[in-house]
Design a protein around this motif. Sequence first.
Motif, PDB file in Angstrom:
ATOM      1  N   PRO A 118       0.782  -0.848   0.134  1.00  0.00           N
ATOM      2  CA  PRO A 118      -0.040  -0.102   0.083  1.00  0.00           C
ATOM      3  C   PRO A 118       0.947   1.239  -0.433  1.00  0.00           C
ATOM      4  N   LYS A 119       0.097   2.077  -0.710  1.00  0.00           N
ATOM      5  CA  LYS A 119       1.480   3.627  -0.209  1.00  0.00           C
ATOM      6  C   LYS A 119       1.258   4.092   0.819  1.00  0.00           C
ATOM      7  N   ASN A 120       1.024   3.498   1.681  1.00  0.00           N
ATOM      8  CA  ASN A 120       0.917   4.340   3.076  1.00  0.00           C
ATOM      9  C   ASN A 120       1.276   3.576   4.035  1.00  0.00           C
ATOM     10  N   THR A 121       2.603   2.393   3.523  1.00  0.00           N
ATOM     11  CA  THR A 121       3.202   1.068   4.097  1.00  0.00           C
ATOM     12  C   THR A 121       3.989   2.405   4.791  1.00  0.00           C
ATOM     13  N   VAL A 122       4.009   2.214   6.420  1.00  0.00           N
ATOM     14  CA  VAL A 122       5.316   3.296   7.405  1.00  0.00           C
ATOM     15  C   VAL A 122       6.329   2.113   7.742  1.00  0.00           C
ATOM     16  N   PHE A 123       7.437   3.016   8.515  1.00  0.00           N
ATOM     17  CA  PHE A 123       8.537   1.772   8.535  1.00  0.00           C
ATOM     18  C   PHE A 123       8.565   2.803   9.982  1.00  0.00           C
ATOM     19  N   THR A 124       9.136   1.471  11.272  1.00  0.00           N
ATOM     20  CA  THR A 124       8.864   2.398  12.429  1.00  0.00           C
ATOM     21  C   THR A 124      10.359   1.477  13.047  1.00  0.00           C
ATOM     22  N   LYS A 125      10.845   1.922  13.733  1.00  0.00           N
ATOM     23  CA  LYS A 125      12.058   1.263  15.172  1.00  0.00           C
ATOM     24  C   LYS A 125      11.491   0.831  15.887  1.00  0.00           C
ATOM     25  N   GLY A 126      10.997  -0.310  16.396  1.00  0.00           N
ATOM     26  CA  GLY A 126      10.918  -0.615  17.564  1.00  0.00           C
ATOM     27  C   GLY A 126       9.203  -0.445  17.852  1.00  0.00           C
ATOM     28  N   GLY A 127       8.649   0.067  16.666  1.00  0.00           N
ATOM     29  CA  GLY A 127       7.207   0.023  16.236  1.00  0.00           C
ATOM     30  C   GLY A 127       6.697   1.224  16.604  1.00  0.00           C
ATOM     31  N   ILE A 128       7.733   2.308  17.474  1.00  0.00           N
ATOM     32  CA  ILE A 128       7.732   3.682  18.047  1.00  0.00           C
ATOM     33  C   ILE A 128       8.122   4.744  16.853  1.00  0.00           C
ATOM     34  N   ASP A 129       9.165   5.086  16.815  1.00  0.00           N
ATOM     35  CA  ASP A 129       9.285   6.264  16.217  1.00  0.00           C
ATOM     36  C   ASP A 129       9.502   5.963  14.506  1.00  0.00           C
ATOM     37  N   THR A 130       8.724   6.640  13.345  1.00  0.00           N
ATOM     38  CA  THR A 130       9.032   6.146  12.602  1.00  0.00           C
ATOM     39  C   THR A 130      10.403   6.759  11.076  1.00  0.00           C
ATOM     40  N   VAL A 131      10.790   6.085  10.665  1.00  0.00           N
ATOM     41  CA  VAL A 131      12.127   6.254  10.197  1.00  0.00           C
ATOM     42  C   VAL A 131      11.596   6.212   8.475  1.00  0.00           C
ATOM     43  N   ASP A 132      12.562   6.826   7.302  1.00  0.00           N
ATOM     44  CA  ASP A 132      12.218   6.254   6.491  1.00  0.00           C
ATOM     45  C   ASP A 132      12.998   5.048   5.582  1.00  0.00           C
ATOM     46  N   TRP A 133      12.761   4.665   5.043  1.00  0.00           N
ATOM     47  CA  TRP A 133      13.084   3.448   4.687  1.00  0.00           C
ATOM     48  C   TRP A 133      13.448   3.378   3.186  1.00  0.00           C
ATOM     49  N   ASP A 134      14.658   3.549   2.835  1.00  0.00           N
ATOM     50  CA  ASP A 134      15.849   3.622   1.374  1.00  0.00           C
ATOM     51  C   ASP A 134      14.837   2.162   0.959  1.00  0.00           C
ATOM     52  N   PHE A 135      14.574   2.073  -0.280  1.00  0.00           N
ATOM     53  CA  PHE A 135      14.164   1.107  -1.963  1.00  0.00           C
ATOM     54  C   PHE A 135      15.134   0.646  -2.350  1.00  0.00           C
ATOM     55  N   SER A 136      16.094   1.734  -2.655  1.00  0.00           N
ATOM     56  CA  SER A 136      16.797   1.877  -3.796  1.00  0.00           C
ATOM     57  C   SER A 136      18.146   0.609  -3.616  1.00  0.00           C
ATOM     58  N   SER A 137      18.013   0.234  -3.134  1.00  0.00           N
ATOM     59  CA  SER A 137      19.153  -0.826  -3.259  1.00  0.00           C
ATOM     60  C   SER A 137      19.054  -1.433  -3.807  1.00  0.00           C
ATOM     61  N   SER A 138      21.095  -2.458  -4.086  1.00  0.00           N
ATOM     62  CA  SER A 138      20.397  -3.751  -5.345  1.00  0.00           C
ATOM     63  C   SER A 138      19.229  -4.766  -4.862  1.00  0.00           C
ATOM     64  N   TYR A 139      19.261  -5.087  -4.338  1.00  0.00           N
ATOM     65  CA  TYR A 139      18.667  -5.970  -3.499  1.00  0.00           C
ATOM     66  C   TYR A 139      18.117  -5.893  -1.960  1.00  0.00           C
ATOM     67  N   LYS A 140      16.894  -6.378  -1.948  1.00  0.00           N
ATOM     68  CA  LYS A 140      16.330  -6.444  -0.489  1.00  0.00           C
ATOM     69  C   LYS A 140      15.777  -8.124  -0.298  1.00  0.00           C
ATOM     70  N   ILE A 141      16.067  -8.923   0.694  1.00  0.00           N
ATOM     71  CA  ILE A 141      15.300  -9.589   1.411  1.00  0.00           C
ATOM     72  C   ILE A 141      14.581  -9.540   2.300  1.00  0.00           C
ATOM     73  N   MET A 142      13.329  -9.400   2.066  1.00  0.00           N
ATOM     74  CA  MET A 142      12.013  -9.360   2.683  1.00  0.00           C
ATOM     75  C   MET A 142      11.170 -10.703   2.948  1.00  0.00           C
ATOM     76  N   THR A 143      10.978 -10.396   4.053  1.00  0.00           N
ATOM     77  CA  THR A 143      10.287 -11.491   5.280  1.00  0.00           C
ATOM     78  C   THR A 143       9.084 -10.867   5.706  1.00  0.00           C
ATOM     79  N   TYR A 144       7.846 -11.636   5.552  1.00  0.00           N
ATOM     80  CA  TYR A 144       6.270 -11.597   6.161  1.00  0.00           C
ATOM     81  C   TYR A 144       6.378 -12.280   7.059  1.00  0.00           C
ATOM     82  N   VAL A 145       5.855 -11.808   8.453  1.00  0.00           N
ATOM     83  CA  VAL A 145       5.277 -12.930   9.501  1.00  0.00           C
ATOM     84  C   VAL A 145       4.108 -12.522   9.855  1.00  0.00           C
ATOM     85  N   ASP A 146       2.804 -13.779  10.038  1.00  0.00           N
ATOM     86  CA  ASP A 146       1.488 -13.325  10.640  1.00  0.00           C
ATOM     87  C   ASP A 146       2.047 -13.235  11.875  1.00  0.00           C
TER      88      ASP A 146
END
Length: 159
Positions: A40-68
Amino acid sequence: MKKLLYICIIIFICGACGNDRENDIIKRIRTWENRTILFPKNTVFTKGGIDTVDWDFSSSYKIMTYVDSSGCLSCKLQLLEWKKLIKSTQKQFPDSVRFLFIFSPSQRTALLHELNIAQFDYPICIDENNLIEKLNNFPVDAKFQTFLLDKDNPLAELN
């Protein structure tokens, strides 16, 4: 002689089962090759679930994990193992690989507790409405919920 025959049959059956499992794994992986993970366009990233941070998507490779939220949260998170992998990867491939953690917990406080215990300070996305999973329909098996995104498969955002 009969014992030898029985042992050979058991080995053959076990070997065939292992081969089927291997083929199933390969088939599952191939269904996700060349797919774009949607966010979703409004995806928000935080550190520790508290402080909102920018996440740089421009790296060559990304390892994405999803945990339900199903099952044992601390067992599924494996945060200390992820920290080791991140440290090792950053040492070997500085600035080439980024890690993208998507957590969809049923209990936010339990997730925050686990993050605190592990002193996990890497940016995460807490997807409380499970929107990312709904957009992508990830496999149910947690072993198949980690993906390698390359530079040709950038983050795709939906409005």
